[in-house]
Scaffold this active site. Structure first.
Site, mmCIF file in Angstrom:
data_model
loop_
_atom_site.group_PDB
_atom_site.id
_atom_site.type_symbol
_atom_site.label_atom_id
_atom_site.label_comp_id
_atom_site.label_asym_id
_atom_site.label_seq_id
_atom_site.Cartn_x
_atom_site.Cartn_y
_atom_site.Cartn_z
ATOM 1 N N GLU A 129 0.821 -1.203 0.000
ATOM 2 C CA GLU A 129 0.000 0.000 0.000
ATOM 3 C C GLU A 129 0.857 1.256 0.000
ATOM 4 O O GLU A 129 2.027 1.209 0.401
ATOM 5 C CB GLU A 129 -0.933 0.005 1.214
ATOM 6 C CG GLU A 129 -1.905 -1.170 1.212
ATOM 7 C CD GLU A 129 -3.016 -1.036 2.232
ATOM 8 O OE1 GLU A 129 -3.912 -1.894 2.220
ATOM 9 O OE2 GLU A 129 -2.990 -0.079 3.024
ATOM 10 N N GLU A 243 8.649 -16.506 -2.751
ATOM 11 C CA GLU A 243 8.827 -15.230 -3.450
ATOM 12 C C GLU A 243 10.271 -14.737 -3.334
ATOM 13 O O GLU A 243 10.865 -14.271 -4.317
ATOM 14 C CB GLU A 243 7.875 -14.172 -2.884
ATOM 15 C CG GLU A 243 7.991 -12.832 -3.597
ATOM 16 C CD GLU A 243 7.048 -11.769 -3.051
ATOM 17 O OE1 GLU A 243 7.150 -10.611 -3.506
ATOM 18 O OE2 GLU A 243 6.205 -12.095 -2.194
ATOM 19 N N ARG A 269 36.342 -6.467 -28.408
ATOM 20 C CA ARG A 269 36.702 -5.059 -28.304
ATOM 21 C C ARG A 269 38.224 -4.900 -28.149
ATOM 22 O O ARG A 269 38.823 -5.503 -27.253
ATOM 23 C CB ARG A 269 35.993 -4.439 -27.093
ATOM 24 C CG ARG A 269 36.376 -3.006 -26.783
ATOM 25 C CD ARG A 269 35.833 -2.040 -27.819
ATOM 26 N NE ARG A 269 36.011 -0.659 -27.394
ATOM 27 C CZ ARG A 269 35.757 0.392 -28.160
ATOM 28 N NH1 ARG A 269 35.292 0.209 -29.389
ATOM 29 N NH2 ARG A 269 35.937 1.616 -27.709
#
Length: 389
Positions: A129, A243, A269
Site C-alpha cells: 500500500e 517469493e 573489443r
C-alpha cells in the site's frame, strides 16, 4: 552442480523453453519495452506450452513438476533482455496463482486457477500500500461484511500486472483493531464498479505494467473470501519464502547473463593493440564477480532443493534474496563499466539490465527489512515456524 539438481528431462525442458522464448518472445521485446504493454497473445502461448502450470496439479491443467523446472523457467526469462517481461510472467504464476492454489476453494480453482494456467486469465497480487511498503501489518485497506457481500475500500500500489489483470488477490483488514490478526485474503474481478487503476512510470521493468489501484466501495460476494477470515497475514507469510527465492534466482541469473555478455564483448573489443579481455584489471574484476555469482547460485539451488522437499526455509530464502540482489547490482554495475561508453547506450543490454536490476533490493521486501528479519532470527534467536500447517 548441474548433475546434482538437474536431470536430462530438466535440460530438455530448458532447451525447449529457450527455443520458445527465442521464437515467440524475443522478436516483440523491444516493442513491449517501448509501449509498456505486453500483448495478450503471449500469455495464451505460455499457457498452451504449460509454462504457467509447472508446479500446479494436473487436475487443474498443470504439470505437477518439481521446483527445479521453476528455476529453469526463471533463469531463462532473465536472459532475453527484459526483466519487466519476466516479472509479468512470474508474478502471475507464482504470486497471484499461488494464493488461488493454496487458499482458493474448488469453485475458485475451477473458475480462476484453471484459466490462469491456460493463459486465458491474468492475475495480480495486491498487498503493498502507498503508506505501508514492507509493513504488511500496517495496511489500511478494509473489507466490511454486509449481508452476502464484502465492501472493500482502500488502495494498493506497486502492483505488477495491476492494469493487465482480469482478477486481483487482495489483502484487506476485516478486523482493523486486531492488527495483523485481522487481515483476510479476497478474490476480486478487476471490472467491478469502484475499481480504478493508474499505471506507474518506472525507472526499469518497462515492459511490465505496475499499477496503483483504488477500491471505492467495491462489492464482492462473501464466497470470494479465500481461506479463513483473519488468516490473511499467515497466508501471506507462508508464501514469502518462495517469493524471496524467486527474486534470488532472478538475480543470479541476470548477473550470470551480464557476465557472459561482457566476456563476449571483451573478446571482440580492442584497445592498445589487443582485445580488452587480456587486461589484468578487467580480468580480475570479472572473475571476482563470477565467483560471487557462483556462490549465490549454489546457495540458491540448495535452498530450492530443501523447499521442494517441504522444508521451511524462510531464513535461507531471506539470505538468498538479500545477498543475490546485492551481488547482481554490483556485478552489472561493473559489467556496464567494462563496456565503457557503449555500456551507457540503450542499444546494448547492460543499460537496461542496470536499471532493471535495481529493483531487486527493493521489491518483495527491501534489503533493510530483510536484514532486520535475519537479525531477529540470528541475534535474537527468534524461531519462525510455518504460519499455516
Amino acid at each position: 552442480m548441474n548433475s546434482i539438481y538437474f536431470t536430462e528431462e530438466h535440460q530438455l525442458f530448458r532447451a525447449s523453453l529457450q527455443g520458445f522464448l527465442l521464437k515467440e518472445v524475443v522478436p516483440h521485446i523491444e516493442k513491449w519495452e517501448k509501449t509498456g504493454t505486453i500483448e495478450r497473445f503471449i500469455w495464451k502461448k505460455f499457457g498452451e506450452m504449460g509454462f504457467f502450470g509447472i508446479n500446479y496439479r494436473e487436475a487443474y491443467g498443470g504439470l505437477n513438476l518439481d521446483l527445479f523446472y521453476t528455476v529453469i523457467f526463471l533463469e531463462e526469462l532473465q536472459k532475453i533482455k527484459s526483466s519487466g517481461f519476466a516479472a509479468a510472467m512470474w508474478a502471475h504464476s507464482y504470486l497471484a496463482m499461488t494464493h488461488l492454489n493454496a487458499e482458493g476453494d474448488e469453485r475458485i480453482k475451477q473458475d480462476y486457477l484453471v484459466p490462469s494456467i491456460s493463459g486465458d486469465k491474468i492475475g495480480a497480487l495486491c498487498i503493498t500500500e502507498p503508506f505501508g511498503g514492507s509493513d504488511v501489518a500496517g495496511m489500511r485497506t478494509t473489507a466490511v461484511k454486509k449481508g452476502d457481500k464484502y465492501v472493500i475500500n482502500g488502495s494498493k500500489t506497486f502492483i505488477t500486472n495491476g492494469v493487465y489483470a482480469d482478477y486481483y488477490v487482495v489483502a484487506a483488514k476485516t478486523s482493523p483493531d486486531l492488527g495483523n490478526k485481522g487481515i483476510s485474503i479476497f478474490l476480486m474481478d478487476t471490472n467491478l464498479k469502484g475499481v480504478s487503476t493508474v499505471k506507474l512510470d518506472k525507472l526499469g521493468w518497462r515492459a511490465s505494467d505496475t499499477a496503483e489501484i483504488a477500491f471505492d466501495n467495491v462489492e464482492i460476494p462473501v464466497e470470494n473470501l479465500m481461506g479463513e477470515e483473519g488468516k490473511g497475514f499467515p497466508y501471506i507469510m507462508q508464501h514469502f519464502a518462495l517469493e524471496r527465492l524467486i527474486m534470488a534466482i532472478n538475480a543470479h541469473a541476470r548477473a550470470e547473463y551480464a557476465i557472459e555478455y561482457t566476456i563476449e564483448y571483451m573478446s571482440q573489443r580492442e584497445a592498445f593493440g589487443r582485445t580488452i579481455d587480456k587486461f589484468q584489471a578487467l580480468r580480475h574484476t570479472l572473475v571476482e564477480h563470477a565467483t560471487d555469482v557462483e556462490h549465490c547460485k549454489v546457495f540458491n539451488y540448495a535452498a530450492v532443493a530443501r523447499l521442494d522437499k517441504g522444508e521451511y526455509v524462510v531464513k535461507e530464502a531471506t539470505m538468498a534474496k538479500l545477498k543475490s540482489t546485492k551481488v547482481a547490482d554490483e556485478t552489472i554495475y561493473s559489467c556496464l563499466q567494462m563496456l565503457g561508453g557503449y555500456g551507457y547506450m540503450e542499444d546494448y543490454p547492460l543499460a537496461r539490465l542496470f536499471r532493471d536490476s535495481r529493483l531487486g533490493p527493493i521489491g518483495g521486501g527491501t534489503s533493510e527489512i530483510l536484514k532486520e528479519i535475519l537479525s531477529k532470527m540470528i541475534i535474537d534467536k527468534q524461531n519462525y515456524k510455518p504460519a499455516v500447517e
